[in-house]
Design a protein around this motif. Structure first.
Motif, PDB file in Angstrom:
ATOM      1  N   ARG A  35       0.809  -1.136   0.041  1.00  0.00           N
ATOM      2  CA  ARG A  35      -0.045   0.088  -0.171  1.00  0.00           C
ATOM      3  C   ARG A  35       0.787   1.327   0.016  1.00  0.00           C
ATOM      4  O   ARG A  35       1.953   1.234   0.658  1.00  0.00           O
ATOM      5  N   GLY A  36       0.347   2.086  -0.624  1.00  0.00           N
ATOM      6  CA  GLY A  36       1.191   3.507  -0.725  1.00  0.00           C
ATOM      7  C   GLY A  36       2.401   3.587  -1.697  1.00  0.00           C
ATOM      8  O   GLY A  36       3.047   4.665  -1.688  1.00  0.00           O
ATOM      9  N   MET A  37       2.527   2.441  -2.392  1.00  0.00           N
ATOM     10  CA  MET A  37       3.857   2.427  -3.388  1.00  0.00           C
ATOM     11  C   MET A  37       3.015   2.163  -4.616  1.00  0.00           C
ATOM     12  O   MET A  37       2.911   1.147  -5.196  1.00  0.00           O
ATOM     13  N   ASP A  38       2.515   3.318  -5.238  1.00  0.00           N
ATOM     14  CA  ASP A  38       1.826   3.181  -6.528  1.00  0.00           C
ATOM     15  C   ASP A  38       2.574   3.371  -7.851  1.00  0.00           C
ATOM     16  O   ASP A  38       2.492   3.068  -8.793  1.00  0.00           O
ATOM     17  N   ILE A  39       3.276   4.737  -7.690  1.00  0.00           N
ATOM     18  CA  ILE A  39       3.880   5.266  -8.878  1.00  0.00           C
ATOM     19  C   ILE A  39       5.129   4.463  -9.092  1.00  0.00           C
ATOM     20  O   ILE A  39       5.180   4.117 -10.475  1.00  0.00           O
ATOM     21  N   THR A  41       5.623   1.592  -8.755  1.00  0.00           N
ATOM     22  CA  THR A  41       5.485   0.166  -8.982  1.00  0.00           C
ATOM     23  C   THR A  41       4.434   0.118 -10.444  1.00  0.00           C
ATOM     24  O   THR A  41       4.247  -1.061 -10.762  1.00  0.00           O
ATOM     25  N   ALA A  42       4.328   1.128 -10.813  1.00  0.00           N
ATOM     26  CA  ALA A  42       3.350   1.439 -12.180  1.00  0.00           C
ATOM     27  C   ALA A  42       1.920   0.465 -11.795  1.00  0.00           C
ATOM     28  O   ALA A  42       1.563  -0.276 -12.674  1.00  0.00           O
ATOM     29  N   LYS A  43       1.538   0.759 -10.543  1.00  0.00           N
ATOM     30  CA  LYS A  43       0.390   0.205 -10.050  1.00  0.00           C
ATOM     31  C   LYS A  43      -0.859   0.418 -10.844  1.00  0.00           C
ATOM     32  O   LYS A  43      -0.950   1.752 -11.001  1.00  0.00           O
ATOM     33  N   ILE A  44      -1.588  -0.359 -11.196  1.00  0.00           N
ATOM     34  CA  ILE A  44      -2.889  -0.042 -12.040  1.00  0.00           C
ATOM     35  C   ILE A  44      -3.916   0.689 -10.891  1.00  0.00           C
ATOM     36  O   ILE A  44      -3.992   0.180  -9.628  1.00  0.00           O
ATOM     37  N   SER A  45      -4.578   1.607 -11.359  1.00  0.00           N
ATOM     38  CA  SER A  45      -5.502   2.522 -10.729  1.00  0.00           C
ATOM     39  C   SER A  45      -7.004   1.736 -10.514  1.00  0.00           C
ATOM     40  O   SER A  45      -7.259   0.873 -11.758  1.00  0.00           O
ATOM     41  N   THR A  46      -7.879   2.185  -9.591  1.00  0.00           N
ATOM     42  CA  THR A  46      -9.073   1.478  -9.513  1.00  0.00           C
ATOM     43  C   THR A  46      -9.841   1.673 -10.801  1.00  0.00           C
ATOM     44  O   THR A  46     -10.422   1.033 -11.337  1.00  0.00           O
ATOM     45  N   GLU A  47      -9.436   3.042 -11.349  1.00  0.00           N
ATOM     46  CA  GLU A  47     -10.513   3.494 -12.603  1.00  0.00           C
ATOM     47  C   GLU A  47      -9.914   2.752 -13.824  1.00  0.00           C
ATOM     48  O   GLU A  47     -10.836   2.328 -14.534  1.00  0.00           O
ATOM     49  N   GLU A  48      -8.651   2.648 -13.660  1.00  0.00           N
ATOM     50  CA  GLU A  48      -7.933   1.759 -14.854  1.00  0.00           C
ATOM     51  C   GLU A  48      -8.574   0.205 -14.930  1.00  0.00           C
ATOM     52  O   GLU A  48      -8.844  -0.251 -16.002  1.00  0.00           O
ATOM     53  N   MET A  49      -8.837  -0.268 -13.852  1.00  0.00           N
ATOM     54  CA  MET A  49      -9.405  -1.804 -13.977  1.00  0.00           C
ATOM     55  C   MET A  49     -10.561  -1.866 -14.740  1.00  0.00           C
ATOM     56  O   MET A  49     -10.728  -3.191 -14.840  1.00  0.00           O
TER      57      MET A  49
END
Length: 306
Positions: A35-39, A41-49
């Protein structure tokens, strides 16, 4: 399963395939669990899901180390649960050991955690440097040393711990694993021309910096997540943390991050290349996207129709 190196384009394709085949996505990425490591890790956002269920994302705080054994246990449970709902389990990621452990049900070493031994090795690395600790591993388990980067301190110490306790090596333990899978596998690998991939990696890092990677790392440090934590050893975090703490200039940190990410992508490809069951899409890029998508659909249909 959809496999491949960082920045190759797995996310967009995974969403299209998940929608087409009524699938739920299981992340096979060892860093996106935090959690909190988003940028970084190129983590997908909830909207993008786009409404497609994603699993094993944002399940740990950064101070809680995540292990391959934990991933394997959770992955097995999720595969059973998703299948029971009449949907297709779809693993997407680039962490080779995690994915392979789930594919083939690897048994992990019975060596237990020896905190005193770990602290001793950690102190040695702090005093003598990462290369010196890596040399210790090379002396007793050259195959594992070849596979592990000198900065991967946690896994190096674990390999040393196995040798210390059991008199065997991590590489020997891995070689004994079965290659039989309890699942009907469909493994698709993505890759592209090396120069194009490296350009995509560098562009992605520039984008991460524009999106606020420095502020993200500063926020983690301000919360007390120190650089010795497993999560903070991830690409993007350790380099920017070194910059924020005055050990590197901004330019040095960015150059190091781009270099290490290119090297990481090369190691990812080397790992996946020895998985003989993977069907590769070798020229995966925007220009060839429609044709490659058709190839991938043909592979999946062939596997599902067995």
């Amino acid at each position: 399963m959809l496999l491949g190196p960082t920045a190759v384009g797995k996310t967009r394709l995974s969403l299209e395939l998940a929608e087409a085949y009524n699938a739920e996505i299981i992340s096979g990425d060892s860093m996106q669990v935090y959690r909190g490591m988003d940028i970084g890790t190129a983590k997908i956002s909830t909207e993008e899901m786009n409404g497609i269920p994603h699993h094993l994302i944002d399940i740990h705080d950064p101070e809680e180390a995540y292990s391959v054994a934990e991933f394997q246990e959770q992955g097995k449970r999720l595969i059973a649960e998703i299948s029971s709902r009449g949907r297709l389990p779809f693993i997407v990621g680039g962490t080779g050991l995690y994915i392979e452990s789930l594919c083939y049900g690897f048994r992990f070493s019975e060596a237990v955690a020896d905190e005193a031994f770990r602290a001793e090795q950690d102190a040695y690395a702090e005093t003598h440097g990462a290369e010196a600790l890596h040399a210790r591993l090379a002396a007793v388990d050259p195959a594992s040393a070849e596979r592990l980067h000198p900065n991967d301190r946690r896994r190096i110490i674990r390999a040393l711990e196995i040798h210390h306790q059991m008199g065997t090596t991590l590489s020997a333990n891995k070689a004994e694993q079965t290659r039989e899978s309890p699942y009907e596998l469909c493994l698709i690998g993505l890759t592209m021309d090396r120069k194009i991939l490296y350009k995509r990696i560098e562009d992605r890092i520039d984008q991460m910096l524009e999106q606020g990677l420095i502020a993200e790392v500063r926020g983690l440090l301000d919360k007390g997540y120190h650089r010795s934590m497993v999560a903070m050893q991830g690409l993007g975090y350790k380099e920017i943390a070194a910059y924020l703490e005055g050990e590197l200039t901004y330019e040095e940190a960015v150059t190091l991050l781009k270099r290490d990410t290119r090297r990481f992508a090369k190691r990812q490809l080397s790992w996946f290349r020895h998985m003989k069951e993977i069907e590769w899409i070798e020229d995966f890029n925007e220009q060839n996207y429609p044709g490659n998508l058709a190839k991938i659909r043909e592979i999946i249909s062939r596997k599902l129709d067995r």
